[in-house]
Design a protein around this motif. Structure first.
Motif, PDB file in Angstrom:
ATOM      1  N   ALA A 215      -6.653  41.884  42.727  1.00 32.12           N
ATOM      2  CA  ALA A 215      -5.955  42.898  41.987  1.00 32.12           C
ATOM      3  C   ALA A 215      -4.858  42.513  41.237  1.00 32.12           C
ATOM      4  O   ALA A 215      -4.355  43.126  40.172  1.00 32.12           O
ATOM      5  CB  ALA A 215      -5.591  43.876  43.233  1.00 32.12           C
ATOM      6  N   GLU A 216      -4.079  41.451  41.778  1.00 37.60           N
ATOM      7  CA  GLU A 216      -2.997  41.028  41.004  1.00 37.60           C
ATOM      8  C   GLU A 216      -3.270  40.361  39.716  1.00 37.60           C
ATOM      9  O   GLU A 216      -2.789  40.713  38.656  1.00 37.60           O
ATOM     10  CB  GLU A 216      -2.178  40.043  41.923  1.00 37.60           C
ATOM     11  CG  GLU A 216      -0.836  39.598  41.183  1.00 37.60           C
ATOM     12  CD  GLU A 216      -0.235  38.305  42.044  1.00 37.60           C
ATOM     13  OE1 GLU A 216       0.806  38.015  41.672  1.00 37.60           O
ATOM     14  OE2 GLU A 216      -0.817  38.087  43.030  1.00 37.60           O
ATOM     15  N   ARG A 217      -4.387  39.763  39.850  1.00 34.51           N
ATOM     16  CA  ARG A 217      -4.818  38.901  38.726  1.00 34.51           C
ATOM     17  C   ARG A 217      -5.185  40.003  37.208  1.00 34.51           C
ATOM     18  O   ARG A 217      -4.952  40.057  36.377  1.00 34.51           O
ATOM     19  CB  ARG A 217      -6.111  38.267  38.669  1.00 34.51           C
ATOM     20  CG  ARG A 217      -5.888  36.804  39.689  1.00 34.51           C
ATOM     21  CD  ARG A 217      -7.235  36.171  39.731  1.00 34.51           C
ATOM     22  NE  ARG A 217      -6.997  34.838  40.578  1.00 34.51           N
ATOM     23  CZ  ARG A 217      -7.541  34.909  41.860  1.00 34.51           C
ATOM     24  NH1 ARG A 217      -8.291  36.016  41.941  1.00 34.51           N
ATOM     25  NH2 ARG A 217      -7.162  33.904  42.573  1.00 34.51           N
ATOM     26  N   GLU A 218      -6.013  41.238  37.984  1.00 35.37           N
ATOM     27  CA  GLU A 218      -6.326  42.261  36.900  1.00 35.37           C
ATOM     28  C   GLU A 218      -5.352  42.809  36.274  1.00 35.37           C
ATOM     29  O   GLU A 218      -5.028  43.160  35.263  1.00 35.37           O
ATOM     30  CB  GLU A 218      -7.253  43.216  37.671  1.00 35.37           C
ATOM     31  CG  GLU A 218      -8.551  42.598  37.988  1.00 35.37           C
ATOM     32  CD  GLU A 218      -9.338  42.109  36.807  1.00 35.37           C
ATOM     33  OE1 GLU A 218      -9.393  42.576  35.565  1.00 35.37           O
ATOM     34  OE2 GLU A 218      -9.847  41.064  37.047  1.00 35.37           O
ATOM     35  N   GLN A 219      -4.013  43.165  37.207  1.00 38.76           N
ATOM     36  CA  GLN A 219      -2.811  43.779  36.651  1.00 38.76           C
ATOM     37  C   GLN A 219      -2.075  42.813  35.814  1.00 38.76           C
ATOM     38  O   GLN A 219      -1.718  43.507  34.754  1.00 38.76           O
ATOM     39  CB  GLN A 219      -1.956  44.006  37.903  1.00 38.76           C
ATOM     40  CG  GLN A 219      -2.577  45.253  39.001  1.00 38.76           C
ATOM     41  CD  GLN A 219      -1.505  45.487  40.117  1.00 38.76           C
ATOM     42  OE1 GLN A 219      -0.483  44.790  40.259  1.00 38.76           O
ATOM     43  NE2 GLN A 219      -2.278  46.181  40.892  1.00 38.76           N
ATOM     44  N   ILE A 220      -2.055  41.482  36.108  1.00 32.87           N
ATOM     45  CA  ILE A 220      -1.534  40.900  35.112  1.00 32.87           C
ATOM     46  C   ILE A 220      -2.248  40.569  33.835  1.00 32.87           C
ATOM     47  O   ILE A 220      -1.554  40.685  32.762  1.00 32.87           O
ATOM     48  CB  ILE A 220      -1.195  39.238  35.656  1.00 32.87           C
ATOM     49  CG1 ILE A 220      -0.385  39.516  36.916  1.00 32.87           C
ATOM     50  CG2 ILE A 220      -0.725  38.277  34.649  1.00 32.87           C
ATOM     51  CD1 ILE A 220      -0.148  38.153  37.599  1.00 32.87           C
ATOM     52  N   ALA A 221      -3.649  40.533  33.963  1.00 35.05           N
ATOM     53  CA  ALA A 221      -4.445  40.538  32.686  1.00 35.05           C
ATOM     54  C   ALA A 221      -4.184  41.803  32.125  1.00 35.05           C
ATOM     55  O   ALA A 221      -4.090  41.705  30.567  1.00 35.05           O
ATOM     56  CB  ALA A 221      -5.773  40.270  33.153  1.00 35.05           C
ATOM     57  N   ASP A 222      -3.937  42.814  32.551  1.00 31.55           N
ATOM     58  CA  ASP A 222      -4.085  44.151  31.889  1.00 31.55           C
ATOM     59  C   ASP A 222      -2.762  44.219  31.261  1.00 31.55           C
ATOM     60  O   ASP A 222      -2.696  44.783  30.161  1.00 31.55           O
ATOM     61  CB  ASP A 222      -4.420  45.556  32.791  1.00 31.55           C
ATOM     62  CG  ASP A 222      -5.669  45.452  33.188  1.00 31.55           C
ATOM     63  OD1 ASP A 222      -6.660  44.898  32.779  1.00 31.55           O
ATOM     64  OD2 ASP A 222      -5.814  46.199  34.430  1.00 31.55           O
ATOM     65  N   LEU A 223      -1.457  43.880  32.001  1.00 28.95           N
ATOM     66  CA  LEU A 223      -0.177  43.892  31.366  1.00 28.95           C
ATOM     67  C   LEU A 223      -0.141  42.969  30.328  1.00 28.95           C
ATOM     68  O   LEU A 223       0.442  43.371  29.133  1.00 28.95           O
ATOM     69  CB  LEU A 223       0.771  43.556  32.441  1.00 28.95           C
ATOM     70  CG  LEU A 223       2.152  43.395  32.052  1.00 28.95           C
ATOM     71  CD1 LEU A 223       2.659  44.869  31.609  1.00 28.95           C
ATOM     72  CD2 LEU A 223       3.208  43.014  33.254  1.00 28.95           C
ATOM     73  N   SER A 224      -0.700  41.942  30.265  1.00 33.96           N
ATOM     74  CA  SER A 224      -0.582  40.678  29.296  1.00 33.96           C
ATOM     75  C   SER A 224      -1.604  41.514  27.923  1.00 33.96           C
ATOM     76  O   SER A 224      -1.118  41.291  26.908  1.00 33.96           O
ATOM     77  CB  SER A 224      -1.390  39.497  29.806  1.00 33.96           C
ATOM     78  OG  SER A 224      -0.652  39.114  30.714  1.00 33.96           O
ATOM     79  N   HIS A 225      -2.547  41.972  28.450  1.00 32.59           N
ATOM     80  CA  HIS A 225      -3.437  42.566  27.303  1.00 32.59           C
ATOM     81  C   HIS A 225      -2.729  43.691  26.521  1.00 32.59           C
ATOM     82  O   HIS A 225      -2.947  43.643  25.205  1.00 32.59           O
ATOM     83  CB  HIS A 225      -4.674  43.020  27.967  1.00 32.59           C
ATOM     84  CG  HIS A 225      -6.004  43.515  26.868  1.00 32.59           C
ATOM     85  ND1 HIS A 225      -6.327  42.623  25.999  1.00 32.59           N
ATOM     86  CD2 HIS A 225      -6.055  44.541  26.263  1.00 32.59           C
ATOM     87  CE1 HIS A 225      -7.222  42.981  25.280  1.00 32.59           C
ATOM     88  NE2 HIS A 225      -7.176  44.403  25.240  1.00 32.59           N
ATOM     89  N   ARG A 226      -1.928  44.383  27.066  1.00 36.90           N
ATOM     90  CA  ARG A 226      -1.194  45.550  26.524  1.00 36.90           C
ATOM     91  C   ARG A 226      -0.075  44.907  25.558  1.00 36.90           C
ATOM     92  O   ARG A 226       0.333  45.715  24.706  1.00 36.90           O
ATOM     93  CB  ARG A 226      -0.605  46.396  27.676  1.00 36.90           C
ATOM     94  CG  ARG A 226      -1.567  47.279  28.476  1.00 36.90           C
ATOM     95  CD  ARG A 226      -0.742  48.045  29.516  1.00 36.90           C
ATOM     96  NE  ARG A 226      -1.794  48.541  30.570  1.00 36.90           N
ATOM     97  CZ  ARG A 226      -1.542  49.487  31.493  1.00 36.90           C
ATOM     98  NH1 ARG A 226      -0.054  49.485  31.601  1.00 36.90           N
ATOM     99  NH2 ARG A 226      -2.279  50.266  32.177  1.00 36.90           N
TER     100      ARG A 226
END
Length: 414
Positions: A215-226
């Motif tokens: 979940a943390e990886r996905e959140q970081i990836a989503d935040l970075s993608h934004r």
């Protein structure tokens, strides 16, 4: 633990066997002695009626056939085994009752027979060899039995200890694998109920950790993608600038941020793969980043001094990571010191390989909370120093000789 359990069972078994075998050994010896005395008494009782009957010939034949038996007649003559009257014989004749006396050679039985002509004493000697006949063999059998039981107890204890320690060893191995970031490791529930519960709890914990990290990886990836959208807008704004030099500088900064975002996404989505070996020329990376920040230093009236080696200085740190660490340190200087504050960047070789990177400024210095991750006194995230700390094998912050702040990073050699 297995050894201790085995020794515990062995000690307990040995104590139980000693408590059983020692009385048994004493009892065997007593039974052997009673049996020998009983046989001697039976022999004497077969002779006593002959003495009372007064048949001297029959008495002589019977006594001669019984070795170790002596008959003392009232007239002083002796039949059977040659012997002199002992104290037991004289006492039995005087008192008129049978005696059993312990001597150096064994046990002596004296039975008086009172007749018309006087008192005849029938005497026999049961030697120590006869008293202890079969005792040694019985003791050896008991000792062999005890040793066999001890060995059997050790075997059973070892099996039981292995059944207990094997699941514990497996739990330890799984915990070490989890500590080494092998989140796929799972323990097989085995052994006693308590150990099975521990294995289940460890597996549940490992699964929960895996879920949280995912979940943390996905959140970081989503935040970075934004961040890609504002970066694209920033690049377009840079292209619209009239000053080509200014436009190139802003585009380079945007590209650097884009590369950092890409690295964050890749790292966030990396699962269990081992990190690849990375390295760079620290002198080239530091020279490039100092040149980038020199423009901003000139705009804010800061004297930027640099002391960099002319030759290559290889380190075991990725170029992007080293650049991000130096940018974080220099960004802190520009963000938390007033315009016009001088700063110095120094890069020297590290004894044993690697490099030492030092960033010093003449500002107000570090606040007391600067060393704590996520804490900042200037309204920032407080992660700048932590970013720099991750690439170093040794990290130190302090104050300069003339005040200000000093950050020293020791970079590993390649």
């Amino acid at each position: 633990m297995r050894k201790r359990l085995t020794l515990l069972v062995a000690g307990t078994t040995l104590l139980v066997l000693l408590a059983f075998l020692i009385p048994m050994g004493v009892l065997v010896r007593q039974v052997a002695a009673d049996r020998a005395l009983s046989r001697a008494d039976d022999v004497v009782q077969t002779i006593v009626p002959l003495v009372g009957a007064g048949d001297l010939n029959a008495l002589r034949l019977t006594v001669t056939a019984q070795p170790g038996v002596t008959v003392f007649l009232p007239d002083g003559s002796v039949l059977g085994a040659p012997a002199v009257p002992t104290a037991a014989v004289r006492l039995a004749a005087a008192r008129g009752r049978a005696l059993t006396v312990v001597t150096d050679d064994g046990q002596e039985l004296a039975v008086p027979v009172v007749g018309a002509g006087g008192t005849t004493v029938v005497r026999t000697l049961v030697t120590d060899a006869e008293l202890n006949r079969g005792v040694s063999r019985a003791w050896l059998i008991l000792a062999a039995l005890g040793l066999t039981l001890v060995l059997l107890g050790l075997l059973v204890a070892d099996r039981l200890a292995r059944a207990i320690t094997a699941p514990i060893t497996q739990l330890s191995e799984v915990s070490h694998r989890l500590a080494s970031a092998d989140l796929a490791a799972r323990a097989e529930p085995a052994g006693p109920r308590e150990l099975r519960e521990v294995a289940g709890a460890l597996n549940h914990l490992a699964g929960r950790i895996q879920e949280l990290l995912a979940a943390e990886r996905e959140q970081i990836a989503d935040l970075s993608h934004r961040l890609r959208t504002p970066l694209t807008a920033l690049r377009l704004e840079a292209e619209s600038l009239r000053d080509p030099e200014e436009s190139a500088r802003v585009e380079a900064a945007a590209d650097q941020v884009a590369r950092a975002v890409t690295a964050v996404i890749q790292q966030a989505r990396r699962r269990d793969a081992a990190p690849a070996a990375a390295g760079c020329d620290a002198a080239a990376v530091v020279r490039d980043r100092v040149a980038f920040w020199a423009v901003l230093a000139e705009d804010t009236g800061r004297a930027l001094r640099r002391d960099l080696p002319a030759d290559a200085l290889p380190v075991a740190v990725a170029a992007d990571d080293l650049a991000a660490a130096l940018d974080a340190l220099l960004g802190n200087v520009f963000a938390h010191t007033p315009d016009g504050t001088a700063l110095t960047v120094t890069l020297t070789a590290r004894p044993g390989g690697g490099a030492i990177l030092t960033v010093a400024d003449e500002g107000p210095g570090f606040p007391a909370s600067a060393a704590r991750r996520g804490t900042s006194g200037g309204g920032s995230t407080g992660l700048g120093l932590d970013i720099a700390r991750k690439v170093a094998v040794a990290f130190d912050t302090g104050a300069g000789d003339d005040g200000g702040a000093v950050v020293r990073l020791e970079l590993p050699g390649s």
